[in-house]
Enzyme design. Structure first.
Site, PDB file in Angstrom:
ATOM      1  N   GLY A 230       0.833  -1.197   0.000  1.00 31.25           N
ATOM      2  CA  GLY A 230       0.000   0.000   0.000  1.00 31.25           C
ATOM      3  C   GLY A 230       0.868   1.246   0.000  1.00 31.25           C
ATOM      4  N   LEU A 231       0.355   2.301   0.611  1.00 34.20           N
ATOM      5  CA  LEU A 231       1.061   3.578   0.692  1.00 34.20           C
ATOM      6  C   LEU A 231       1.464   4.077  -0.685  1.00 34.20           C
ATOM      7  CD1 LEU A 231       3.366   3.155   3.810  1.00 34.20           C
ATOM      8  CD2 LEU A 231       1.283   4.495   3.611  1.00 34.20           C
ATOM      9  N   CYS A 232       0.590   3.908  -1.649  1.00 32.47           N
ATOM     10  CA  CYS A 232       0.903   4.457  -2.960  1.00 32.47           C
ATOM     11  C   CYS A 232      -0.299   5.197  -3.522  1.00 32.47           C
ATOM     12  CB  CYS A 232       1.413   3.389  -3.917  1.00 32.47           C
ATOM     13  SG  CYS A 232       0.454   1.891  -3.897  1.00 32.47           S
ATOM     14  N   GLY A 233      -0.924   6.001  -2.684  1.00 32.98           N
ATOM     15  CA  GLY A 233      -2.010   6.853  -3.136  1.00 32.98           C
ATOM     16  C   GLY A 233      -3.198   6.039  -3.612  1.00 32.98           C
TER      17      GLY A 233
ATOM     18  N   SER B 259       3.186   6.353  -8.428  1.00 29.35           N
ATOM     19  CA  SER B 259       2.115   6.768  -7.544  1.00 29.35           C
ATOM     20  C   SER B 259       2.627   6.915  -6.111  1.00 29.35           C
ATOM     21  CB  SER B 259       1.011   5.718  -7.615  1.00 29.35           C
ATOM     22  OG  SER B 259      -0.153   6.183  -7.037  1.00 29.35           O
TER      23      SER B 259
END
Lengths: 299, 129
Positions: free
Chosen positions: A89-92, A254
């Site tokens: 995760g942590l990609c917008g 991203s």
């Protein structure tokens, strides 16, 4: 009003967060460059392959009884959606965008009365779709353990899909992934893998050779059918590989943007907190001074 | 009429060679074939073996495993499943692959067995060369 100590602690923790997001941004930037190079390096292969299949398909289309992978098996009742997302995760909005595209497809297909099956690549998309369509997911692959993407991974996935098609598990196969436009823009797209002929129109324009050759007399070694039999599964593998590479580049792009924003937000927050901290300290000093002065006056 | 051949060798990962050359020798499934400028359009499957590229009299060799050669009026494209420059080839890797293939061979039947055997032959030939 928060006490001075509390404010100090908060500034400290926001600073730490900022350090982490900045490091993640830099890591993503480095990985992005590599991923982008890999995605670009794989393009000549997939473009040539698409052009060759286009040629073959053009010469085969007249003849009845082409391979099922090319022309389909005449039905479209069961659709397999191969949804490829990131494992982290942590990609917008990267994963969410792909999942949204997949859900649009599922809703549209189900409204048309088709049965939808899901083949998930990547953990994040699996987590999100598992809640709504858990019973339709027939396969889930996580690429978290793979350090670098190589053609072998895509080959494994492609062979599974081909085997399922041959076993009659589905009639049409679509691939949902994110196309890497540039660092700021990733676009979730869906492409038809099986039957290959339907995906042809969606393939970017091949080079001019493709046009030249329509009508040219081609020699095949071994025969046409033999080549198509090998070429079509390989086309699926290649398309999946391209999707994986595009996805990886998109994920990194991203993530870089998301972490850049996070770093900037953390900076803003630190500024605000520092201002409050200074004000509170000033107020405290003033009130202490007032206390001393009024104490001295009272004497 | 061009007297050189536009040749490119691409694997799924990257493009290994691109340029104008005099001749390319390809290991086809039906036998070796040499492609020179103005070859007639041809599509050939490739077996495991060595591609030799001749450019201005200098030879460059690549090890390829499976794929296709596509000869068009404008040039030749080799789409290889796996391709490595001969210099970068690691003997130990090939030996390991031979061992795996030999172990699996008895389990395979039909087309798969044939393909594996052909692959094995090619690998051994490259190793002994």
């Amino acid at each position: 009003m928060a006490s001075l100590k509390e404010l100090k602690n908060r500034i400290g923790s926001v600073k730490n967060t900022q350090k982490i997001t900045r490091a993640m941004q830099m890591v993503a930037a480095a990985k992005l460059r590599k991923a982008q190079e890999a995605a670009e390096a794989s393009r000549p292969y997939s473009e040539r392959l698409a052009a060759i299949i286009g040629n073959l398909a053009a010469s085969m289309s007249g003849a009845a009884g082409g391979p099922e992978l090319l022309v389909g098996n005449g039905k479209s009742d069961t659709v397999l959606l191969v949804v490829s997302t990131a494992d982290r995760g942590l990609c917008g909005g990267f994963n969410t965008n792909i999942v949204r595209k997949a859900r649009e497809e599922i809703v549209a297909l189900e409204r048309a009365g088709k049965t939808v099956k899901l083949f998930m690549i990547g953990k994040k998309g699996y987590d999100q779709l598992n809640r709504l369509y858990g019973d339709q997911i027939i396969e889930f692959i996580s690429l978290k353990e793979e350090r670098t993407l190589h053609a072998g991974i895509a080959q494994g996935i492609g062979e599974k899909i081909t085997a399922m098609f041959e076993a009659g598990d589905f009639d049409v196969c679509k691939l949902v992934y994110s196309e890497f436009v540039n660092v700021m823009t990733q676009e979730a797209v869906s492409k038809t893998l099986i039957p290959a002929i339907e995906g042809m129109g969606e393939v970017p324009e091949g080079d001019e050779d493709a046009q030249d050759l329509k009508g040219a007399i081609y020699t095949y070694e071994p025969d046409e059918a033999g080549i198509l039999r090998v070429l079509l599964p390989r086309n699926i593998n290649t398309q999946i590989f391209t999707a994986l590479l595009e996805n990886q580049a998109g994920e990194m792009g991203s993530k870089m943007t998301a972490m850049d924003n996070a770093t900037r937000n953390a900076g803003d927050m630190i500024d605000k907190l520092t201002l409050t901290f200074n004000r509170t300290r000033q107020a405290q000093i003033t009130s202490e001074l007032i206390e001393i002065i009024s104490g001295a006056e009272a004497l | 009429m061009a007297d050189t051949l536009q040749f490119s060798l691409v694997s799924p990962e990257r493009e290994l060679y691109s340029g104008n050359v005099d001749q390319v020798d390809i290991p086809g499934t039906e036998g070796n074939l040499g492609v020179m400028p103005n070859h007639s359009p041809l599509m050939a499957a490739i077996r495991t073996g060595v591609i030799t590229v001749t450019e201005n009299g200098a030879e460059t060799q690549f090890f390829v495993q499976g794929g296709f050669a596509d000869v068009t009026p404008s040039g030749l494209t080799v789409l290889a499943e796996k391709a490595v420059a001969m210099d970068a080839l690691n003997e130990a890797d090939i030996e390991a692959e031979i061992a795996v293939l030999e172990a699996n061979l008895p389990k395979l039947t039909g087309d798969a067995a044939l393909a594996a055997a052909q692959n094995l032959d090619g690998l051994k030939a490259v190793l002994s060369a």
